[in-house]
Design an enzyme around this catalytic site. Sequence first.
Site, PDB file in Angstrom:
ATOM      1  N   SER A 118       0.812  -1.217   0.000  1.00 34.70           N
ATOM      2  CA  SER A 118       0.000   0.000   0.000  1.00 34.70           C
ATOM      3  C   SER A 118       0.844   1.265   0.000  1.00 34.70           C
ATOM      4  O   SER A 118       0.308   2.363  -0.178  1.00 34.70           O
ATOM      5  CB  SER A 118      -0.939   0.005   1.214  1.00 34.70           C
ATOM      6  OG  SER A 118      -0.197   0.049   2.422  1.00 34.70           O
ATOM      7  N   LYS A 160      -6.243   4.960   8.087  1.00 39.77           N
ATOM      8  CA  LYS A 160      -5.092   5.716   7.589  1.00 39.77           C
ATOM      9  C   LYS A 160      -5.405   7.211   7.505  1.00 39.77           C
ATOM     10  O   LYS A 160      -4.600   8.055   7.921  1.00 39.77           O
ATOM     11  CB  LYS A 160      -4.677   5.180   6.220  1.00 39.77           C
ATOM     12  CG  LYS A 160      -4.077   3.772   6.278  1.00 39.77           C
ATOM     13  CD  LYS A 160      -3.750   3.244   4.894  1.00 39.77           C
ATOM     14  CE  LYS A 160      -3.115   1.865   4.983  1.00 39.77           C
ATOM     15  NZ  LYS A 160      -2.797   1.293   3.658  1.00 39.77           N
TER      16      LYS A 160
END
Length: 801
Positions: free
Chosen positions: A653, A696
């Site tokens: 990611s 996040k």
Amino acid sequence: MSQQPLSPDLLFTPCDPALFSFSTTEELAETGLIVGQDRALEAIRFGLGVKRSGFNIFALGPTGHGKLTAVRDIVSREADALPAADDWCYVNNFEDPAKPKALRLPAGRGGVFARAMERLIEELSVSIPATFEGEEYRTRAEQIEDEGRRREQGALNHLRAEARAAQIELIETSNSFAFVPIGQKNEPLAPDQFEKLSEEQQQALHDKMAHLHQQLQKLLRQFPSWRKEAKEKVKSLNREFAVYAISHLVETLKENYADLAEVCAYLDRAEQDIIEHADDFFPKSEGVMSLLNTQARVTPLQRYRVNLLVDHTASARAPIVEEILPSHVNLIGRVEHQAYMGALVTDFSMVRPGALHRANGGYLILDAHKLLMQPYAWETLKRTLQTGEIRIESLERTLGLISTTSLEPEPIPLQAKIVLTGDRLLYYLLSYYDPEFADLFKIAADFEESLTRSPESSADYARVIASLALREKLRPLDRDAVVRVVEHSARLAEDAEKLSIRLRSLNDLLKEADYLAEARQAKLINRDDIQAAIDRWVRRSDRVRERIYEAIRRGQILISVDGEVVGQINGLSVIGLGDFSFGQPSRITATTRLGSGKIVDIERETELGGPLHSKGVLILSSFIASRYATTSPFSVAASLVFEQSYGQVEGDSASLAELCAILSSLSGLPIRQSLAVTGSVNQLGQVQPIGGVNEKIEGYFDVCRELGFNGRQGVIIPASNVKNLMLRQDVVEAARNGQFQVYAVETVDQALALLTGQSAGVRDEAGEFAADTVNGRVERRLKEFSEIVKQLAKPDKSDKD
């Protein structure tokens, strides 16, 4: 190119209260707790319906998503449609006591039979002694004894008369017989008188006594056989009277079980054994053992009792058994032992059932992980299913660790449906590594983790909430509370278009909210109670998060949320601590220089990078080479690292952030530190979705709040992750107020434009990038490296001169 932040309306998808027509969940009818699991429920019903061997069920899926609840509900309904299972008993094997016999009786009749045998033993303990103490028995027994004595005495008298005729007397001593000569007055001759007889007389007497002695010996040898005949007569008499005392009671009992051939056969064998051992029913005096208060052995009458192994007297349906400790012994039963004078003794009455016995004729539910954790339990279950019979055998004997003689109870036929529950990984591992697994568990019931969020599913979810509150005896929820639960469920599903169906989390949330409602003495759970329960759960779990954010605020973990830096970017990762996870920004730096086309992943070189992270680095390396170095050597060396990373780095990611850092270093264009980036990238430069997007974004938001908002901060995410956004309300409000932005990108070029403030650039008709674009600067820099390499590769003319 101008890239606009996402509308605040896209950051959170609220639940419309108009979807619900109720005011409180009290108005909703109770329903099942399972929703959105049609595939799994169909599989379970099918597996339970197939009455063939091997069609057992493995319910697989994440923990806490209602597998066990669904299995219980469906199995319960199936069991209601079936009759109660048969009772099972163990009885003595009179031919071989080490191998007890198993008896099957219809439900409820096993207990009746066991009690009937107890009554029979009690009645026989009275009737047998009474019969043998009667006048008739004593008279006939005395006659047999008198006849035996008269027979012996008559034979002796006949021999005595013959001896007297020869002037010899038969004298009987305390333990033997002797012959002595007698005189005219039938008195024994003294030695001196015998000496006065002539030699012919003496010899005649010796010969006659020798002959009589032979007759006596012959007679004495006949006495044991005569006495044996007398004993046989007594035994026959005893048998006759025992039959008289026993048969009518046993026959009466057999009439009640005329439809059960095995029971009648056992009663026939028991009757014969009772007749042979009728003396066991006579009262015995207390022995030394009882005087010493030492536990005595079981009485002889114990062998006629019935060991009721499984009793379904109180059952009106097929049995359902959940074994929480599925060990070898708990599955197939055991044979217990009793200490007696320093030794361990046992018999059929000490056979104890296992879960398979109790579930026989019904359903057995087991946790696959617990089953596999118990030594040899898995092999025991497989062997039982393969043979179709429950064989009670100790684990030591199965493994050949002991060779002592023990009981071998007759195996009991198994007719039960086994249902295992476990996670997907365990199911696939068993399928792959155990070739017998597929033959024994042919039905896989795969449970979903979420269901599609729609007006219909939201209404179904509300009914589940109402039913759960009712079953757990919680306060009803008002409509706004249900709305908040639905929204939280979408957050747990990490998808605005899905609802989590993890019943465990939902149940815990409702219980905590109920406690808070109780604390304020409210009759209903409202939205504030739900939100407070969520906040309290986060508060209990976020100690590590607070310490990390504190370290960032104090400058111990270096994170910049303002300014511009070449080759430096804020990446985002997720840290999971049990059920709690949070986002953490990480500084990623890249350096570039002249080289041979290798991108060094420092994490991988130090063995801190996992295979997925390494794969992401290789992909971005391929992307750079294919875009900028198609006609010239890829003459660059680059290094990538997660700064202040002291643990394992895994996942791809961060590949978008790493790529942007490298391109910044090559182009010399600084990256906005106010933006953090997450997303993976493929070889074509397309940005791909990642997990944990909500955590996040919120993680970087929290850090920006700690360090101070400047109105330019935000996060870049993949466009395909927009549907996953269910952000906290404070993040949404900050976006609405212009304090924080969320950008969605589809390509690397869009991310570069946002981070550098410069257009990424596209190739013109001549195949060239504009010089002032990011791509143009990168390509120009790589060509410079290539030219330098070419110059270095040319031979030095001065050396030739």
